[in-house]
Design an enzyme around this catalytic site. Structure first.
Site, PDB file in Angstrom:
ATOM      1  N   LYS A 195       0.818  -1.206   0.000  1.00 28.26           N
ATOM      2  CA  LYS A 195       0.000   0.000   0.000  1.00 28.26           C
ATOM      3  C   LYS A 195       0.861   1.269   0.000  1.00 28.26           C
ATOM      4  CE  LYS A 195      -3.466  -2.678  -0.089  1.00 28.26           C
ATOM      5  NZ  LYS A 195      -4.412  -3.197   0.897  1.00 28.26           N
TER       6      LYS A 195
HETATM    7  C1  LIG Z   1      -5.473  -4.293   1.287  1.00 26.84           C
HETATM    8  C2  LIG Z   1      -6.881  -3.944   1.494  1.00 26.84           C
HETATM    9  C3  LIG Z   1      -7.573  -4.269   2.672  1.00 26.84           C
HETATM   10  C4  LIG Z   1      -7.033  -5.188   3.740  1.00 26.84           C
HETATM   11  O1  LIG Z   1      -5.840  -4.867   4.238  1.00 26.84           O
HETATM   12  P1  LIG Z   1      -4.764  -5.953   4.746  1.00 26.84           P
HETATM   13  O2  LIG Z   1      -3.786  -5.114   5.466  1.00 26.84           O
HETATM   14  O3  LIG Z   1      -4.212  -6.611   3.534  1.00 26.84           O
HETATM   15  O4  LIG Z   1      -5.473  -6.912   5.628  1.00 26.84           O
HETATM   16  C5  LIG Z   1      -8.866  -3.801   2.827  1.00 26.84           C
HETATM   17  N1  LIG Z   1      -9.467  -3.085   1.855  1.00 26.84           N
HETATM   18  C6  LIG Z   1      -8.852  -2.791   0.701  1.00 26.84           C
HETATM   19  C7  LIG Z   1      -9.577  -1.974  -0.315  1.00 26.84           C
HETATM   20  C8  LIG Z   1      -7.548  -3.230   0.470  1.00 26.84           C
HETATM   21  O5  LIG Z   1      -6.959  -2.990  -0.686  1.00 26.84           O
END
Ligand SMILES: *Cc1c(COP(=O)(O)O)cnc(C)c1O
Length: 451
Positions: A201
């Site tokens: 991210k």
């Molecule tokens: C990555 C993601 C999540 C979940 O996050 P994690 O840290 O991978 O558990 C939730 N919502 C969206 C839109 C995501 O891209």
């Protein structure tokens, strides 16, 4: 025709992208400061404490202009926690866009609630405010807004609908750290917001998640659910007698090594985001005039709205290139040395988990397990025409991390070259197959970079 300088690389010509890309796509970008913070943490111990985590929460909340923040081990846990904290429970319905990563909504199953999908807007790929209203019932307890692929959703319109029915909104900002909506940073716009902070991210610190709210009771319910060691922080009187054990049976404490990284990253990410924004806008400007490519980006004329640029997607209109399939187009761009990954998340309503799977042995689909048997299912079964079409007609462009104009210009040149010579690809074009998209493996690390 003999392979010449300008022929498409896919047909034997020279690739457009030649410069060293090592630094351009490297992510996360850590400094000596990050390393020192983690080493200090290792030497001091207390990895399972929460003093550093609390400092991280407070600083992040302050930056966003929010009162309270609660860290969890990942974004999935943060969103589950936020749903519980908002009071989602058995028999409730939660509306979410069908075009998103599963962890925007699937956790409601753990709480006995039902996901109700809404279609998306064809231009932003975010939830369509007009479609939300027809999905609402007297059981609707929350609406999830996702700033999909870094594009801020039309939050004001969603808020108008939500206000009419007095339904709170959860912003899933996992694709859009640092994005601005009408001058305000996403995560500060609705009752509750949540972010994944995992390595792929834009705010990348390993594995972590966080949610924000200005409502003390929501924050306290979050603590109650899964942060038992911090129950002495609970201020809401009615909750205090339940303190001591985690109400949800979950332990959502974040490893403090990650919190230490987060504290440093809070100082770095605004600048990193600014550079990415500059680089992506430069690339968009260069390819803007090309036929067949429809940019998905905040209005250029707006000084107060900016993209989060996570996995930036653009739309492909094959009719403008004589019907050339997206997959062949993408292959040609790839051969030029640039990035063009066809597709995005497959809409969630198409997966059996959201139609028929009986996860917990209720003897009926988990989807409906806690709804009255005679409930009108037409509101959430059936077609989602925009999402079902659009996910196979978008593609991911390079996610530039540095404002290096020479490299960005090479990538734009690759796109221009393929568009200009697309006719030469038509003869051997086999059309698109159904493999475009994917439920969970779509946003993977390998697609993050040039592959
Ligand atoms: C990555 C993601 C999540 C979940 O996050 P994690 O840290 O991978 O558990 C939730 N919502 C969206 C839109 C995501 O891209």
């Amino acid at each position: 025709m003999a392979p010449g300088k300008d022929q498409l690389a896919l047909l034997g010509g020279k690739a457009s992208v030649t410069l060293d890309q090592t630094d351009m796509f490297k992510w996360p970008r850590f400094s000596d400061e990050h390393e020192t913070a983690v080493l200090d943490m290792l030497r001091n111990g207390n990895l399972s404490g929460f003093d550093v985590t609390k400092t991280f929460e407070q600083q992040y909340a302050e930056n966003l202009g929010r009162k309270y923040a609660l860290c969890c081990p990942n974004g999935t846990a943060a969103i589950l926690n936020a749903f519980y904290a908002m009071g989602i429970g058995v028999g409730d319905e939660v509306i979410a866009p069908t075009l998103t990563y599963w962890a925007s909504i699937l956790q409601v199953y753990n709480l006995g609630a039902t996901p109700v999908f809404a279609d998306v807007d064809a231009d932003t790929l975010c939830i369509d405010p007009h479609d939300i209203e027809r999905r609402i019932s007297d059981r609707t307890k929350a609406i999830v807004v996702v700033h999909y692929s870094g594009m801020p959703a039309d939050v004001d319109s969603v808020k108008n609908v939500a206000a009419k029915y007095d339904i709170p909104i959860l912003e899933d900002c996992s694709h859009a750290h640092g994005a601005l909506y009408k001058g305000r940073e996403v995560g500060s716009l609705t009752e509750v917001s949540a972010f994944s902070l995992m390595s792929g991210k834009s705010f990348a610190i390993g594995e972590a998640g966080i949610f924000f709210t200005d409502d003390r009771e929501i924050f306290d319910r979050g603590l109650l659910f899964s942060h038992y060691a911090r129950h002495n922080e609970i201020e809401t009187n009615a909750l205090q007698k339940y303190a001591g054990l985690p109400a949800g049976g979950y332990k959502h404490r974040l490893n403090q090594l990650t919190s230490a990284l987060g504290l440093v990253q809070l100082r770095h990410y605004p600048e990193q985001m600014r550079e990415i924004d500059k680089a992506m806008n430069y690339f968009c400007d260069l390819i803007e005039e090309l036929p067949a490519i429809q940019l998905i980006r905040p209005l250029k004329s707006s000084k107060t709205t900016k993209g989060g640029w996570y996995f930036p997607l653009m739309k492909y209109n094959k009719e403008e290139l004589g019907g050339l399939s997206l997959q062949t187009f993408a292959k040609a761009i790839g051969a030029e040395g640039s990035v063009c990954n066809p597709g995005s998340n497959t809409p969630l309503h198409l997966h059996p988990l959201f139609t028929e799977t009986d996860v917990y042995g209720h003897g009926k689909p988990t989807r409906f397990a806690h709804l009255p048997d005679d409930v009108d299912k037409s509101r959430f079964l059936g077609a989602y025409p925009v999402a079902e079409k659009v996910y196979q007609s978008v593609f991911q462009v390079p996610w530039f991390k540095q404002f290096d104009t020479a490299i960005i210009e090479e990538h734009a040149a690759a796109y221009k070259k393929v568009v200009e010579q697309s006719a030469s690809l038509l003869e051997n074009d086999e059309g698109d197959d159904s493999s475009i998209g994917g439920f969970s493996t779509f946003f993977t690390e390998s697609r993050n970079n040039r592959s």
